[in-house]
Design a protein around this motif. Sequence first.
Motif, short mmCIF file in Angstrom:
data_model
loop_
_atom_site.label_atom_id
_atom_site.label_comp_id
_atom_site.label_asym_id
_atom_site.label_seq_id
_atom_site.Cartn_x
_atom_site.Cartn_y
_atom_site.Cartn_z
N ALA A 184 0.83 -1.21 0.00
CA ALA A 184 0.00 0.00 0.00
C ALA A 184 0.86 1.27 0.00
N GLU A 185 2.14 1.10 0.35
CA GLU A 185 3.03 2.27 0.38
C GLU A 185 3.76 2.50 -0.95
N ILE A 186 3.46 1.66 -1.94
CA ILE A 186 4.04 1.88 -3.28
C ILE A 186 3.21 2.97 -3.96
N GLY A 187 3.83 4.11 -4.16
CA GLY A 187 3.08 5.26 -4.70
C GLY A 187 3.18 5.42 -6.20
N ALA A 188 4.10 4.68 -6.82
CA ALA A 188 4.24 4.79 -8.27
C ALA A 188 4.70 3.47 -8.87
N VAL A 189 4.13 3.13 -10.01
CA VAL A 189 4.52 1.92 -10.74
C VAL A 189 4.91 2.33 -12.16
N ILE A 190 6.16 2.04 -12.52
CA ILE A 190 6.64 2.39 -13.86
C ILE A 190 6.96 1.09 -14.61
N LEU A 191 6.45 0.97 -15.81
CA LEU A 191 6.81 -0.18 -16.65
C LEU A 191 7.61 0.32 -17.85
N GLY B 260 -2.43 -5.56 -6.53
CA GLY B 260 -3.06 -5.11 -5.29
C GLY B 260 -2.42 -3.85 -4.72
N ILE B 261 -1.93 -2.99 -5.63
CA ILE B 261 -1.34 -1.72 -5.20
C ILE B 261 -2.40 -0.65 -5.46
N PRO B 262 -2.98 -0.09 -4.38
CA PRO B 262 -4.09 0.83 -4.59
C PRO B 262 -3.64 2.24 -4.99
N ASP B 263 -4.29 2.80 -5.97
CA ASP B 263 -4.16 4.23 -6.30
C ASP B 263 -2.74 4.71 -6.55
N ALA C 150 1.04 -0.44 -17.16
CA ALA C 150 1.39 -0.27 -15.74
C ALA C 150 0.17 -0.15 -14.81
N PRO C 151 -0.88 0.62 -15.16
CA PRO C 151 -2.04 0.70 -14.26
C PRO C 151 -2.69 -0.67 -14.04
N LYS C 152 -2.77 -1.48 -15.09
CA LYS C 152 -3.37 -2.82 -14.96
C LYS C 152 -2.50 -3.70 -14.06
N LEU C 153 -1.18 -3.60 -14.24
CA LEU C 153 -0.27 -4.40 -13.40
C LEU C 153 -0.42 -3.98 -11.94
#
Length: 331
Positions: free
Chosen positions: A81-88, A109-112, A101-104
Motif C-alpha cells: 500500500a506504500e508503493i506510490g508509483a509503478v513504472i513499466l 493489489g497496489i491501490p491508487d 502499468a495501471p493494470k499491473l
Amino acid sequence: MTEIKASTGPKYARIYSVGSATPSRVIDNEFLLQYIDSSDEWITQRTGIKERRWVAEGENIETLAMEAASKAIERAGIDRAEIGAVILSTISHYHQTPALAPKLAYQLGIPDAAAYDISAACAGFCYGLAQAEAIVRAGQATYVLLIAGEVISEITNLEDRGTAFLFGDGAGAVIVGPSETNGIGPVVWGSDGGQEGVIWQTADWHTAVETGVFPKLGMDGRAVFKWATSFIARATKKCLDDAGLTPDQLDVFIPHQANDRITDTLLRYLKLPETVVVARTIRQLGNNSAATVPMAMDALLSSGEASSGQTALIIGFGAGLVYAGQVITLP
Ligand code: COA
C-alpha cells in the motif's frame, strides 16, 4: 506571487530488492539454423550467446512482468500500500493506450498508485531508475515499483542473419525507496535521434492491424557495435566519475547484454580490476532489451556471484539511439 508549497522527500534513495522472470521455452543456436545460414560456432564466437528464452503458449509481457514484480515486492518486505508509483519500461506492450502499468498495479493489489509506461528500448531500466530515484527523493512516493519487461521474440525477424539470434524475452523489477545513505548515483543519460535509423521497426503498428503481420526489428549491427564501443564506453566511465568513484572501488559491472565482445571492450576501456564481477547473462538469456540489467542483477545475486551491499555500475543502450547508466548499491 502566490507561494506554492513544494514537495520534499528523503535525502537519498536505494534499491530495496530485485526480482526477475524468464519464460520457459529454451531456444538454442541450433534451432535458429533452420531459418538462417549460420552456425553455433559463429554465433557463440561473435556474440557469446549459446541460448535464449522465448515465450511459450500462455506467457506474455503481462505474465512476465507480474512474476518479476511479485518477487521484487515480496523480497523488499514492504507494505504494498506504500508503493506510490509503478513504472513499466517496455517496447513490447501492444497498445498505445491504455498503458500496461495501471493494470499491473491493480492486479498486484497496489491501490491508487501513479502508473505509466516508458519507452526507452534497451536503456529502459536505467531511464526508469533515474525517474524512480527522483520520485522518491522528491517525496512524491514512498516506494516506487519499477518493472522492465520485453517479448522481443515476437518482433524478431527469424530470417535476418544479423539479428535472429540476438534477443530473448523476460522481465526484471525493483523496489526503490528512501535510504539513510545514497544507493543510486547520478544518472548519465542522453540520446541521438540523428541515429534513429540504426535500429528500426520495419513497419508501424497500423500496418500490422491491416496486414495481420507483426513489424520486425531491423538493425545495422556494425554501427551499433561501433557506437557502443566508443561513445558508450566514455558514458560508462562518466557514470563512475559522476559518482565520485575510481574503477578499483567497483565490485560488480552490469552492462547491457548486447554482445560479449562489447562487454570486453568496455572492460578494457574502464581498466576494471579482475576482481570485478562482470554480468555475462547474454550467454544463456540473449539480449533482453529493457529487462537485461535487472535480469542480470537478479541472476548474479541469486547465484551468489554478487552480494547485497556491493557497488555496481549499470548501463543500458539501444534504439533511439538512447543510453542511461548509474552506479548503484546492490539490494
Ligand atoms: N552467421 C554467420 N556469418 C554471419 C552471420 C551469421 N548470422 N551474420 C553475418 N555473418 C558474416 C558476414 O557475412 C561477414 O562475412 P564476410 O566477412 O565474409 O563478409 C562476417 O560474418 C562479419 O559480418 P558483420 O556484419 O561484420 O558481423 P559482426 O562481427 O559485426 O557481428 C553482430 C554481427 C550483429 C553480432 C554485431 O555487429 C553486433 O553484435 N552488433 C551490436 C548489436 C547490438 O548490440 N544490438 C542491440 C543493441 S541494443
